[in-house]
Design a protein around this motif. Structure first.
Motif, short mmCIF file in Angstrom:
data_model
loop_
_atom_site.label_atom_id
_atom_site.label_comp_id
_atom_site.label_asym_id
_atom_site.label_seq_id
_atom_site.Cartn_x
_atom_site.Cartn_y
_atom_site.Cartn_z
N ASN A 64 27.43 48.84 44.87
CA ASN A 64 28.02 47.78 44.04
C ASN A 64 29.43 47.42 44.46
O ASN A 64 29.85 46.27 44.32
CB ASN A 64 28.03 48.21 42.57
CG ASN A 64 26.66 48.06 41.92
OD1 ASN A 64 25.74 47.50 42.52
ND2 ASN A 64 26.53 48.55 40.71
N LEU A 65 30.20 48.41 44.95
CA LEU A 65 31.57 48.10 45.35
C LEU A 65 31.59 47.18 46.56
O LEU A 65 32.38 46.23 46.63
CB LEU A 65 32.34 49.39 45.65
CG LEU A 65 32.63 50.26 44.42
CD1 LEU A 65 33.33 51.54 44.84
CD2 LEU A 65 33.47 49.50 43.42
N THR A 71 30.32 43.63 45.42
CA THR A 71 31.32 42.84 44.70
C THR A 71 32.42 42.39 45.65
O THR A 71 32.93 41.28 45.51
CB THR A 71 31.93 43.64 43.53
OG1 THR A 71 32.31 44.94 43.99
CG2 THR A 71 30.96 43.79 42.39
N ALA A 72 32.78 43.24 46.61
CA ALA A 72 33.80 42.84 47.58
C ALA A 72 33.35 41.60 48.35
O ALA A 72 34.13 40.65 48.55
CB ALA A 72 34.10 43.98 48.56
N PHE A 99 31.20 39.36 47.39
CA PHE A 99 31.26 38.23 46.44
C PHE A 99 32.68 37.65 46.43
O PHE A 99 32.87 36.44 46.34
CB PHE A 99 30.85 38.70 45.04
CG PHE A 99 31.15 37.71 43.94
CD1 PHE A 99 30.55 36.46 43.92
CD2 PHE A 99 32.05 38.03 42.93
CE1 PHE A 99 30.83 35.55 42.91
CE2 PHE A 99 32.33 37.13 41.92
CZ PHE A 99 31.72 35.88 41.91
N GLY A 100 33.67 38.54 46.55
CA GLY A 100 35.06 38.10 46.54
C GLY A 100 35.60 37.75 47.92
O GLY A 100 36.81 37.65 48.11
N ASN A 101 34.69 37.55 48.91
CA ASN A 101 35.09 37.16 50.28
C ASN A 101 36.05 38.17 50.90
O ASN A 101 36.94 37.82 51.67
CB ASN A 101 35.74 35.77 50.29
CG ASN A 101 34.75 34.68 49.97
OD1 ASN A 101 33.54 34.89 50.09
ND2 ASN A 101 35.24 33.53 49.56
N ASP A 102 35.84 39.46 50.56
CA ASP A 102 36.73 40.52 51.04
C ASP A 102 35.97 41.38 52.06
O ASP A 102 35.02 42.07 51.71
CB ASP A 102 37.15 41.37 49.83
CG ASP A 102 37.93 42.61 50.22
OD1 ASP A 102 38.36 42.71 51.38
OD2 ASP A 102 38.11 43.48 49.35
N LEU A 129 26.90 40.91 44.69
CA LEU A 129 26.82 41.16 43.24
C LEU A 129 27.84 40.25 42.59
O LEU A 129 29.04 40.46 42.71
CB LEU A 129 27.14 42.64 42.94
CG LEU A 129 27.20 43.05 41.47
CD1 LEU A 129 25.95 42.66 40.71
CD2 LEU A 129 27.41 44.56 41.36
N SER A 130 27.33 39.24 41.92
CA SER A 130 28.20 38.17 41.43
C SER A 130 28.31 38.19 39.91
O SER A 130 27.53 38.85 39.22
CB SER A 130 27.62 36.82 41.86
OG SER A 130 26.40 36.60 41.18
N ILE A 131 29.26 37.47 39.42
CA ILE A 131 29.38 37.30 37.97
C ILE A 131 28.12 36.66 37.41
O ILE A 131 27.63 37.02 36.35
CB ILE A 131 30.65 36.49 37.66
CG1 ILE A 131 31.88 37.40 37.88
CG2 ILE A 131 30.63 35.93 36.24
CD1 ILE A 131 33.21 36.71 37.76
N TYR A 151 25.11 37.02 38.50
CA TYR A 151 24.04 38.04 38.42
C TYR A 151 24.13 38.78 37.09
O TYR A 151 23.13 38.97 36.40
CB TYR A 151 24.17 39.03 39.58
CG TYR A 151 23.23 40.23 39.49
CD1 TYR A 151 21.97 40.20 40.08
CD2 TYR A 151 23.60 41.37 38.78
CE1 TYR A 151 21.10 41.28 39.97
CE2 TYR A 151 22.74 42.45 38.66
CZ TYR A 151 21.50 42.40 39.26
OH TYR A 151 20.64 43.48 39.13
N SER A 171 35.75 42.60 42.88
CA SER A 171 35.72 41.56 43.91
C SER A 171 37.13 41.11 44.24
O SER A 171 37.36 40.50 45.28
CB SER A 171 34.87 40.38 43.44
OG SER A 171 35.42 39.78 42.29
N THR A 179 42.04 41.82 48.04
CA THR A 179 42.50 40.52 48.53
C THR A 179 43.51 39.90 47.58
O THR A 179 43.76 40.42 46.51
CB THR A 179 41.33 39.57 48.73
OG1 THR A 179 40.54 39.57 47.55
CG2 THR A 179 40.50 40.01 49.89
#
Lengths: 383, 383
Positions: free
Chosen positions: A289-290, A293-294, A296-299, A370-372, A374, B379, B383
């Protein structure tokens, strides 16, 4: 079209009122022969839904004449009464078509732990039987949708024979919401045992390598029926190739439509000691999940890639692992590589390459972020 | 206070500029003896951070005189240079305190794959050494926070001796963001081997049963130091009891502060064939995103509980499993039980009881829901 493209098949999809939206919710696919060979792969969940329990018995014969599918209710964890509902559904289909109940496979998708409204379902089966047509494939594909935003279908033309297919779901063999259901049809002449071997191989490199959220449904079913209506008998290799092409096409459509996802992520693990090691390492990333989510945040948080594969027993030395994200080798030898600022994650497609430097095998696992959305979709589903 | 409550310990926490916020980010805890027995449990991740690699060597001696901790950088996956940074940090602490570097454990937390700013860190160590005090525990607890919203501390008074402790993190042995770090102190007289056995037992029923998101960090460290300053030599059982009480207190504080969570969920699996089976089934629920999102949405979706444990190899018969959520037995015998509408999930505390009806053992796993805020926080981290 789709499942009804190969010769010998008719299909239908109707609205029986199982879905509150009034959309199609009952599908019927009939194999008019001359052959009725069939094979299937089912969920390995130890709480198999009633339709899975029933269909396993049907498939033990290696023959299927028709499959009835419904959305709007999974008929899972519904006890003896739920199994009787599935049996009654198969009997009703058999009565409409003049065949035996043991010739009828059943598949369901929707909420677990709720009995099906049998009066509506039975009326829907009657209507679907009346609507059966060689043009009914698209209606059938619509009828098995749950949170799918588009129907998923495929057609693979080969030399004188064809494979058709439809699917619903959003990520598998760890499907996201409720279930993945797939029906494949072919007019090739294929014995049931060849069909089973080919299907198992096809699913192992397609649906089983898409892992949207690691959750294994109670209802997952992949069914293939062969009518023999083309009169062509392809080799086992050719059957495997065509089923794999159809299954891969559908798997990628499932991935692209995964609930609330904003990224399609291909995780390739290279130079592993075994394919199993590559799959294990890839799945560990796909289920982290980490990391999800990263992304998802373009990280391009490559530390989370290492942290994920560091929990597995795959063969590797920590100081020999490289990670490349969208072409930038951000980690070399288990340590800092090229600047992560060089990684562009703004597009939908993301490739993560993990080089274990421990062998010569490789495998790719496909997953989503894993997005908001979702969380929103899956927290709001049954209430 | 906290780690500095037991006699023989001093602590400090200072702001060295590792955190852009200017908050405390370097902590130092010193054992002034007379004893210097120590024990630790480290992450099993196969990419252990440099401080974990270093501290494992220190702990092999069974002795620790001081531990230095920093937030603002995990010093994980930083290669040989990163290890040298950790070594240099221990040397600097040793120089300040007049002890050997091998007496100094190191722990770090923050982003993976970034080198530490050694000039700032070294200056911070010097400042922390100057600030050491018997009242410094709270400052130290503040200095190890990352996304924690509150510092976590504990004091357990026993008959003439005391255990103190501090922790950072948000869920473990599968910690959420970056890492869980824990330092426990006691003024009891405890040999290192007794301390190690007691610590392992204490963590196995506390931190190892909190599973916020299934992600195992590269930096997780639980360290205990015994000064012997009380002159009291408790039994091994009493040491285990007190460490377990301290560890459980801290574990519950971690759970309550897990990133973005809105629910504290206790999953108890009863009547299992073994404790291992109970833990396996409980963890499968704790790591199931569909169940965790459902609970975030106040949806008592017991089908997702069954679907989760149905993926495990725990001993059970599918038609003998009961599920009770917040006191309502919504599933009986693997099928529909009392109406799910009777379940009130509006509070923060949720209890899920799974009765496997397969034996006499039980275990509880604690977890959180999967919320929109979790996705948002994770997320947006690096960054």
């Amino acid at each position: 079209m789709t499942v009804s493209v190969p010769r010998g098949f008719r299909a239908a999809g109707v609205a029986a009122g199982l879905k509150s939206t009034g959309a199609n919710d009952v599908a019927l696919v009939v194999n008019d022969g001359p052959d009725d060979a069939a094979a299937a792969v089912f969920t390995t969940n130890r709480f198999p839904a009633a339709p899975v329990q029933w269909s396993r018995q049907v498939l033990a014969t290696g023959r299927v004449r028709a499959v009835v599918l419904n959305s709007g209710g999974a008929n899972a964890c519904t006890g003896a009464g739920g199994f009787q509902d599935t049996h009654a559904t198969a009997e009703h289909v058999a009565g409409e078509l003049g065949i035996g109940a043991i010739d009828v496979a059943v598949a369901s998708t929707g909420l677990i732990g709720v009995r099906l409204p049998m009066e509506q379902l039975t009326a829907g089966v009657t209507a679907a039987a009346k609507a059966l047509s060689e043009d009914g494939g698209q209606d059938a594909a619509l009828a098995i949708m749950t949170t799918d935003s588009v129907p998923k279908t495929t057609v693979q033309h080969r030399d004188g024979w064809t494979v058709g297919g439809m699917a619903k779901g959003a990520g598998m063999l760890a499907p996201s919401l409720a279930t993945m259901l797939v029906v494949l049809t072919t007019d090739a002449v294929v014995p049931a045992d060849v069909l089973q071997t080919a299907l198992k191989q096809a699913t192992s490199v397609s649906f089983e390598r898409v892992d949207s959220d690691g959750c294994l449904s109670t209802n997952d079913t992949v069914l293939v029926m062969a009518s023999g209506a083309s009169g062509v008998t392809p080799s086992a290799e050719d059957v495997t190739e065509a089923l794999t092409a159809a299954a891969t096409d559908l798997a990628m459509q499932l991935l692209a439509d995964a609930e609330g996802s904003t990224k399609d992520i291909a995780i390739t693990v290279r130079n592993a000691a075994s394919v199993e090691d590559a799959l294990t390492a890839g799945r560990a990333c796909a289920r982290n999940n980490l990391l999800k989510t990263a992304l998802f945040g373009n990280d391009p948080n490559w530390g989370r890639v290492l942290a994920a594969i560091g929990t597995t027993d795959a063969a590797f030395e920590a100081d020999r692992v490289d990670v490349t994200i969208n072409g930038v080798t951000v980690c070399r030898g288990g340590a800092i590589g090229d600047p992560r600022e060089g990684v562009d994650l703004t597009g939908r497609e993301i490739t993560i390459d993990v080089d274990l430097n421990a062998g010569t095998e490789q495998a790719t696992i496909w997953t989503n972020d894993l997005s908001i959305a979702y969380v929103h979709e899956n927290s709001a589903y049954s209430t």
